[in-house]
Design a protein around this motif. Structure first.
Motif, mmCIF file in Angstrom:
data_model
loop_
_atom_site.group_PDB
_atom_site.id
_atom_site.type_symbol
_atom_site.label_atom_id
_atom_site.label_comp_id
_atom_site.label_asym_id
_atom_site.label_seq_id
_atom_site.Cartn_x
_atom_site.Cartn_y
_atom_site.Cartn_z
ATOM 1 N N LYS A 231 0.823 -1.211 0.000
ATOM 2 C CA LYS A 231 0.000 0.000 0.000
ATOM 3 C C LYS A 231 0.859 1.265 0.000
ATOM 4 N N PHE A 232 2.167 1.136 0.193
ATOM 5 C CA PHE A 232 3.041 2.297 0.363
ATOM 6 C C PHE A 232 3.655 2.751 -0.964
ATOM 7 N N GLY A 233 3.709 4.055 -1.139
ATOM 8 C CA GLY A 233 4.399 4.622 -2.287
ATOM 9 C C GLY A 233 3.577 4.557 -3.562
ATOM 10 N N ILE A 234 3.983 5.363 -4.539
ATOM 11 C CA ILE A 234 3.388 5.321 -5.878
ATOM 12 C C ILE A 234 4.291 4.455 -6.747
ATOM 13 N N SER A 235 3.714 3.488 -7.401
ATOM 14 C CA SER A 235 4.487 2.568 -8.220
ATOM 15 C C SER A 235 5.340 3.314 -9.236
ATOM 16 N N ILE A 236 6.581 2.872 -9.377
ATOM 17 C CA ILE A 236 7.452 3.466 -10.389
ATOM 18 C C ILE A 236 6.851 3.291 -11.777
ATOM 19 N N HIS A 237 5.981 2.276 -11.938
ATOM 20 C CA HIS A 237 5.328 2.054 -13.224
ATOM 21 C C HIS A 237 4.279 3.126 -13.525
ATOM 22 N N GLN A 238 3.969 3.957 -12.534
ATOM 23 C CA GLN A 238 2.989 5.040 -12.724
ATOM 24 C C GLN A 238 3.666 6.407 -12.847
ATOM 25 N N LEU A 239 4.941 6.406 -13.215
ATOM 26 C CA LEU A 239 5.671 7.667 -13.315
ATOM 27 C C LEU A 239 5.018 8.632 -14.298
ATOM 28 N N ASP A 240 4.508 8.129 -15.404
ATOM 29 C CA ASP A 240 3.845 9.003 -16.391
ATOM 30 C C ASP A 240 2.620 9.678 -15.784
ATOM 31 N N GLU A 241 1.871 8.944 -14.955
ATOM 32 C CA GLU A 241 0.697 9.532 -14.305
ATOM 33 C C GLU A 241 1.113 10.603 -13.291
ATOM 34 N N ILE A 242 2.215 10.340 -12.576
ATOM 35 C CA ILE A 242 2.735 11.347 -11.642
ATOM 36 C C ILE A 242 3.089 12.616 -12.385
ATOM 37 N N LEU A 243 3.816 12.467 -13.486
ATOM 38 C CA LEU A 243 4.263 13.634 -14.260
ATOM 39 C C LEU A 243 3.071 14.404 -14.831
ATOM 40 N N GLU A 244 2.016 13.695 -15.180
ATOM 41 C CA GLU A 244 0.817 14.353 -15.704
ATOM 42 C C GLU A 244 0.211 15.286 -14.654
ATOM 43 N N VAL A 245 0.112 14.805 -13.415
ATOM 44 C CA VAL A 245 -0.426 15.639 -12.336
ATOM 45 C C VAL A 245 0.533 16.789 -12.016
ATOM 46 N N VAL A 246 1.826 16.495 -11.959
ATOM 47 C CA VAL A 246 2.830 17.533 -11.663
ATOM 48 C C VAL A 246 2.761 18.650 -12.682
ATOM 49 N N ASN A 247 2.680 18.296 -13.942
ATOM 50 C CA ASN A 247 2.637 19.318 -15.000
ATOM 51 C C ASN A 247 1.303 20.059 -15.016
ATOM 52 N N LYS A 248 0.239 19.348 -14.715
ATOM 53 C CA LYS A 248 -1.096 19.954 -14.718
ATOM 54 C C LYS A 248 -1.191 21.101 -13.720
ATOM 55 N N TYR A 249 -0.571 20.930 -12.544
ATOM 56 C CA TYR A 249 -0.676 21.932 -11.481
ATOM 57 C C TYR A 249 0.639 22.681 -11.238
#
Length: 410
Positions: free
Chosen positions: A163-181
């Motif tokens: 349950k801990f951490g954001i999967s490294i396989h979801q890096l693109d999704e992280i970057l999408e949120v980072v860039n969005k805001y």
């Protein structure tokens, strides 16, 4: 102090005198051991700009937090209450890393107001954070690299089902949120769990983190977490801190060259700092022989040290009252109305009713996981500091059990 040694005194203070003065059960902590563990980490990572963020969940007594601060450490907290305890201990908000899991946005807002660094480990809350703060508040992202460390399954939590951490396989999704805001990403945090033995596990995780970090242009630090393994019994393999520090530091410095500027390296040791400093002194209430087993029933149990029952953890035990006695095999059990086994099939110097026994490695996750199960009281805590035993938490009294109860006229 080696694992083979069973101390009769700490800094010249007799453990038996502590038991007699403060009663049992009682937690006793060695200030010198806590300080030396921090100094060991500082020496191992001396080549890099290091920040030690002590994981306060291991032991949150304010006096322990003050010792960590005096030794040059900062803190990691997992709840708003831990953050507030750290502030009470004299830390500033900027000294605190806040690494929650599954908390509400309301709690995160409270901690932002207290000035701590926020470390987020799921995309929905990262999105909420962006909606609330945009790029006005720096934030760290906790990455799960899917690299397994050792230890019991309940504390080995770097795997893909954790349950801990954001999967490294979801890096693109992280970057999408980072860039969005236009989020201000100050750091990336590596989550691998507990009982890491060698540099190779850290280096595998580091390489994952280094690759991800190239996607974030304004980082201030990389946080490699904690999880260093300490010894619980003679012959235990423990983390080679100096080797880990040397290899990870070299890899980190090489990454900084590639990144284009120097970053800070953060660590979050908890158990490593306080586990071996702590002793739980208990008293034998009964020695009970059966056709197969001799039990020692003590005046403590899983309500004061849950690790043996919860994690199958091994804690060395010795007879303080009869240290040179003939070795005999015992099962050491607590007074809680459960199986409550502290140790099985253990060789201990012959025990008689009334003897003081010492349970080692009680500094981490002893009092911090203690409870009032069976309506039992939590013990006192004593710190051996500058050659004197100092009370740092009073033993609970019966009225403490009723303190927050609202009594109806029934």
């Amino acid at each position: 102090m080696s694992l083979s040694q069973n101390p009769i005194s700490i800094q010249g203070v007799s453990l038996e005198s502590v038991a007699n003065e403060f009663g049992t059960p009682v937690y006793v902590y060695d200030e010198e051991k806590i300080t030396s563990q921090i100094k060991t980490l500082q020496a191992a990572f001396s080549k890099v700009p290091l920040k030690i963020k002590y994981a306060t969940k291991a032991l949150t007594n304010i006096n322990i937090l003050k010792l960590v601060k005096k030794a040059g450490g900062e803190v990691d907290a997992v709840s708003v209450e831990e953050v507030r305890i750290c502030l009470e201990a004299g830390y500033e908000g900027k000294d605190v890393m806040y690494t929650p899991n599954g908390v509400s946005m309301d709690e995160i807002k409270q901690v932002v107001a207290l000035g701590a660094m926020i470390n987020l480990d799921n995309i929905p809350v990262l999105e909420q954070f962006g909606q609330e703060y945009g790029n006005s508040v720096p934030v760290c992202i906790r990455i799960n690299p899917h690299i397994m460390a050792g230890g019991n399954a309940k504390i080995s939590v770097g795997h893909i089902a954790s349950k801990f951490g954001i999967s490294i396989h979801q890096l693109d999704e992280i970057l999408e949120v980072v860039n969005k805001y236009d989020l201000q990403i100050a750091g990336l945090h590596l989550h691998t769990g507990s009982d890491i033995l060698d540099a190779e596990v850290f280096l595998k995780g580091a390489n994952v983190l280094f690759e991800a970090a190239m996607q974030f242009k304004d980082l201030k630090f990389l946080d490699f977490g904690g999880g260093f393994k300490v010894g619980y019994k003679e012959g235990d393999v423990v983390t080679d801190i100096m080797n880990v520090g040397d290899k990870v530091s070299d890899a980190f410095l090489e990454f900084c060259k590639k990144y284009g500027r120097d970053l800070e390296l953060w660590l979050e040791p908890g158990k490593f700092v306080v586990s071996e400093s702590g002793y739980l002194i208990v008293q034998a209430n009964v020695v009970k022989k059966t056709p197969q087993i001799t039990f020692i029933g003590v005046n403590s149990g899983l309500n004061h040290l849950i690790r043996p029952m919860m994690y199958d953890a091994y804690h060395s035990i010795y007879n303080l009252s009869n240290p040179e006695g003939e070795l005999k095999k015992y099962n050491v059990v607590g007074y809680i109305c459960e199986t409550d086994t502290i140790a099985s099939d253990r060789e201990i110097a012959e025990v008689k009713m009334g003897d003081f026994l010492v349970i080692k490695n009680a500094g981490a996750y002893g009092i911090s996981m203690a409870s009032n199960y069976n309506s039992r009281l939590r013990p006192a805590e004593v710190l051996v500091w500058e050659g004197k035993a100092k009370l740092i938490r009073k033993r609970e009294e019966f009225q403490d059990l009723l303190h927050n109860q609202v009594i109806l006229d029934i």
